[in-house]
Design a protein around this motif. Structure first.
Motif, short mmCIF file in Angstrom:
data_model
loop_
_atom_site.label_atom_id
_atom_site.label_comp_id
_atom_site.label_asym_id
_atom_site.label_seq_id
_atom_site.Cartn_x
_atom_site.Cartn_y
_atom_site.Cartn_z
N THR A 1 0.85 -1.20 0.00
CA THR A 1 0.00 0.00 0.00
C THR A 1 0.88 1.24 0.00
O THR A 1 1.92 1.28 0.67
N ILE A 2 0.45 2.25 -0.76
CA ILE A 2 1.21 3.50 -0.85
C ILE A 2 0.57 4.57 0.03
O ILE A 2 -0.63 4.83 -0.06
N PHE A 3 1.38 5.20 0.86
CA PHE A 3 0.96 6.40 1.59
C PHE A 3 1.85 7.55 1.12
O PHE A 3 3.05 7.36 0.91
N THR A 4 1.25 8.71 0.93
CA THR A 4 2.02 9.82 0.37
C THR A 4 2.19 10.96 1.38
O THR A 4 1.32 11.18 2.23
N LYS A 5 3.33 11.65 1.24
CA LYS A 5 3.63 12.83 2.07
C LYS A 5 3.41 12.55 3.56
O LYS A 5 2.69 13.26 4.25
N VAL A 6 4.05 11.50 4.02
CA VAL A 6 3.89 11.08 5.42
C VAL A 6 4.87 11.86 6.30
O VAL A 6 6.04 12.00 5.96
N ARG A 7 4.37 12.34 7.42
CA ARG A 7 5.20 13.11 8.35
C ARG A 7 6.33 12.25 8.88
O ARG A 7 6.11 11.11 9.32
N LEU A 8 7.53 12.78 8.85
CA LEU A 8 8.71 12.03 9.30
C LEU A 8 8.57 11.62 10.76
O LEU A 8 9.02 10.54 11.16
#
Length: 203
Positions: free
Chosen positions: A107-114
């Motif tokens: 699954t792809i998650f985008t712009k995830v907080r570091l």
């Protein structure tokens, strides 16, 4: 004193007390309405607009609602919704990546907080401040949400000095971690087999 007289006095005292409370509530609401009207009149005065009053010298409730809607819209007029969370280059890469990850059951998650990916065991604000405003472009997980790989899509902005410092900071963090950070240069076309192989090697 006669018991019935005392009960009567207490009864009237309770009634008077309730009346006083109701009166204070009404006065408070009237004051709030007066302040509200004054604020809205001031708003329209600043906008060089006239307000129509009814015969009892109160602003029409329907007009009040319209004015409040205008106030709210103006209050937030500095902000607009982005139609898409991706830039054009990110969107193009995402479509390629999606074709690969579907076959790999990822699954792809985008712009995830570091800060949602890493943490400092010895928490201090200095460490947190270094990661709180950073994010990773694409995070790949299994069906249970376990992180499998991280991908940064590097465009020309990564050639800037500040971005180089940021990239070096991230590279150092993930250098010795079991979760690998993949850096993919932006291209006009991507070799899906090559990209799939890089992802598989990082798992």
């Amino acid at each position: 004193m006669n018991k019935s007289i005392i009960e009567t006095i207490l009864g009237w005292s309770a009634i008077i007390g309730i009346i006083i409370i109701i009166k204070k509530i009404i006065e408070k609401k009237q004051l709030e309405e007066q302040i509200r009207n004054q604020k809205l009149q001031q708003y329209y005065k600043e906008k060089n607009m006239e307000i129509e009053h009814s015969q009892n010298n109160k602003i029409d409730p329907n007009l009040l609602n319209k004015i409040e809607d205008l106030c709210q819209k103006e209050k937030h007029s500095n902000y607009q919704i982005n139609n898409n969370i991706f830039t054009d280059t990110e969107k193009f890469f995402y479509k390629v990546l999606k074709e690969i990850t579907i076959k790999m059951d990822l699954t792809i998650f985008t712009k995830v907080r570091l800060a949602d990916i890493i943490y400092s065991p010895k928490f201090n604000y200095k460490d947190f401040n270094r990661i709180k405003a950073k994010h990773i472009d694409f995070v790949l997980t299994d069906k249970d949400g376990n992180i499998k790989a991280l991908i940064e899509l590097d465009d020309k902005s990564h050639e800037q000095e500040k971005r180089k410092e940021r990239d070096e900071f991230l590279n150092n963090i993930f250098q010795n971690q079991k979760i690998k950070l993949l850096r993919i240069p932006v291209k006009y076309s991507y070799n899906t087999l090559e990209l799939k192989q890089k992802i598989e090697e990082s798992l």
